[in-house]
Design a protein around this motif. Sequence first.
Motif, mmCIF file in Angstrom:
data_model
loop_
_atom_site.group_PDB
_atom_site.id
_atom_site.type_symbol
_atom_site.label_atom_id
_atom_site.label_comp_id
_atom_site.label_asym_id
_atom_site.label_seq_id
_atom_site.Cartn_x
_atom_site.Cartn_y
_atom_site.Cartn_z
ATOM 1 N N ARG A 295 0.863 -1.185 0.000
ATOM 2 C CA ARG A 295 0.000 0.000 0.000
ATOM 3 C C ARG A 295 0.899 1.235 0.000
ATOM 4 O O ARG A 295 1.643 1.463 0.965
ATOM 5 C CB ARG A 295 -0.902 0.017 1.242
ATOM 6 C CG ARG A 295 -1.786 -1.213 1.351
ATOM 7 C CD ARG A 295 -2.613 -1.176 2.598
ATOM 8 N NE ARG A 295 -1.768 -1.171 3.805
ATOM 9 C CZ ARG A 295 -2.241 -1.324 5.032
ATOM 10 N NH1 ARG A 295 -3.540 -1.457 5.213
ATOM 11 N NH2 ARG A 295 -1.424 -1.328 6.065
ATOM 12 N N ASN A 317 -2.004 3.822 5.230
ATOM 13 C CA ASN A 317 -3.402 3.347 5.243
ATOM 14 C C ASN A 317 -4.170 3.883 4.033
ATOM 15 O O ASN A 317 -4.126 5.085 3.754
ATOM 16 C CB ASN A 317 -4.140 3.841 6.492
ATOM 17 C CG ASN A 317 -3.443 3.447 7.774
ATOM 18 O OD1 ASN A 317 -2.384 3.963 8.089
ATOM 19 N ND2 ASN A 317 -4.032 2.514 8.500
ATOM 20 N N ASP A 388 0.395 -5.777 9.126
ATOM 21 C CA ASP A 388 0.994 -4.578 8.527
ATOM 22 C C ASP A 388 2.499 -4.640 8.756
ATOM 23 O O ASP A 388 2.959 -4.657 9.911
ATOM 24 C CB ASP A 388 0.450 -3.300 9.194
ATOM 25 C CG ASP A 388 -1.015 -3.056 8.864
ATOM 26 O OD1 ASP A 388 -1.546 -3.753 7.977
ATOM 27 O OD2 ASP A 388 -1.609 -2.166 9.484
ATOM 28 N N GLU A 401 1.706 -3.702 13.004
ATOM 29 C CA GLU A 401 0.530 -4.086 13.785
ATOM 30 C C GLU A 401 -0.173 -5.270 13.135
ATOM 31 O O GLU A 401 0.113 -5.630 11.983
ATOM 32 C CB GLU A 401 -0.464 -2.921 13.952
ATOM 33 C CG GLU A 401 -1.221 -2.582 12.706
ATOM 34 C CD GLU A 401 -2.606 -1.997 12.973
ATOM 35 O OE1 GLU A 401 -3.141 -2.071 14.096
ATOM 36 O OE2 GLU A 401 -3.184 -1.477 12.003
ATOM 37 N N ASN A 403 -4.100 -6.756 12.489
ATOM 38 C CA ASN A 403 -5.544 -6.450 12.550
ATOM 39 C C ASN A 403 -6.352 -7.740 12.609
ATOM 40 O O ASN A 403 -6.120 -8.646 11.823
ATOM 41 C CB ASN A 403 -5.952 -5.698 11.290
ATOM 42 C CG ASN A 403 -5.302 -4.334 11.226
ATOM 43 O OD1 ASN A 403 -5.830 -3.359 11.738
ATOM 44 N ND2 ASN A 403 -4.118 -4.263 10.630
HETATM 45 MG MG LIG Z 1 -2.716 -0.595 10.274
#
Ligand SMILES: [Mg+2]
Length: 487
Positions: A295, A317, A388, A401, A403
């Motif tokens: 991303r 993000n 991530d 992190e 999710n």
């Molecule tokens: Mg994140």
Amino acid sequence: MAVVWDMSQWTQAWRTDSLQPTVRWSGTRTTTSGTNMYGRTAGGANQSVTNGTSNSGANSGGGASGGAQGHDKLKIGFCTDLDKSVLVNNFEKRGWHQVNGDDDWHFYWAGVQTCRNIFSVDSGYRMHDNQMINHFPNHYELSRKDLLVKNIKRYRKDLERDGNPLAEKTESNNSSGTRYLYLDFVPTTFVLPADYNMFVEEYRKFPLSTWIMKPCGKSQGAGIFLINKLSKLKKWSREAKGPFHPQIAKESYVISRYIDNPLLIGGKKFDLRLYVLVASFRPLKAYLFKQGFCRFCTVKYDTSVTELDNMYVHLTNVSVQKHGGEYNTLHGGKWSVQNLALYLEGTRGKEVTDRLFGAISWLIVHSLRAVAPVMASDRHCFECYGYDIIIDNALKPWLVEVNASPSLTSTTVNDRILKYKLIDNILSVVLPPDGVPDVRWNKVPSADALGNFELLIDEELAAQDEQHQNSSSNTHSKTSKMGSRWK
Ligand SMILES: [Mg+2]
Ligand SMILES: Nc1ncnc2c1ncn2[C@@H]1O[C@H](COP(=O)(O)OP(=O)(O)O)[C@@H](O)[C@H]1O
């Protein structure tokens, strides 16, 4: 602050554990053909029945719909809190029908709160053998930013106490004490307000570092900001009745060392979103989806102080970037991980690229092992995590992190195809070959059922292989060596 990553240390790590990177990412390479990483065919029959009319003869005994014997007439009821076409289309393709949470259901794709409610003692709900749900009730041990770090710190300490070579330390390259040789994959992190004094001590050691403040309970880039001066943190604290105010202790933050030397492509920062499916925590059974993506930020990376507040430069993000003027709705700022692998092979060479992806698999497995002892490993549960990961310019991956509810929103056509496939593959991995949820299944999917998932670790298979190895005279068989992987 430049971070120098000594690749040879990872090479040694592989040797320490007889490890080789397992995951094949490049689009030019094929996946395992009929065998898992232990060199054996997993499971038995291919998934053949997906419409609830199995003739497998498996005994469902006491299913949600009232103890059906055999699956012959078991019509699968699914329930979902999320109105996402990638979910509903997949369920309907399998001939399942939608029911409410209060009805008899067999498969629930729930929000985290629903899952916690179902498992709470107060609910009095008792799951049947033919029910599965997409979260572990205390997934937050992995997915909360503060708990993730706490668990990883504890894991490393435990290994160290046991004298495990994995916890070996080395002098840090910036002469600030020591760091873990093989388990240094999360940026230095403190929880505020609890660890404020420790943070200040660290800050003073590296006054030129940049830090990133992230609220523990938020996502999608919300509430995140960068600081390079203690005074800025203090100012924020005063204005926000900040982290030192006991009343907002619930609203705690993590403050992490900012990875200020990310790998840039086209001058832009990016991170990886990888999907990791956990079918069980004890024994650990985890799979990596090979179609993750990068991303990208929409604005070129720039470390100057004036750009510190520019989130289009620093936060990858999609929820942040899509509001920027430069956002491209066609590709959505995304690149497949296969493209990244090809790019890296071309620009940096195959060996370092393989090592990078091996190191990524390594960090995923160890992050899962760090939380496995504290996870409520209920057999009704599975979970697909969104990891991530940031790669720095020395090709070292950092875990940012995890999710527990990665976005299932599709921003592009490719995105929709990918996420549809992801859900399809998740279902075939976690369901028995006859497609009927059943917690008594041994959770060993066939090679076909894996689809685009690749086995990262199956502790049960590894233990069986080890036993086999011990009782076999051929101690150098391929299977045995591979079976010791990740230990
Ligand atoms: Mg994140
Ligand atoms: N330590 C870090 N160093 C560099 N960039 C980071 C770091 N932590 C987070 N980021 C950037 O901020 C984004 C959001 O952080 P993340 O921890 O994923 O929180 P959120 O839950 O809001 O997505 C990441 O995707 C990454 O681009």
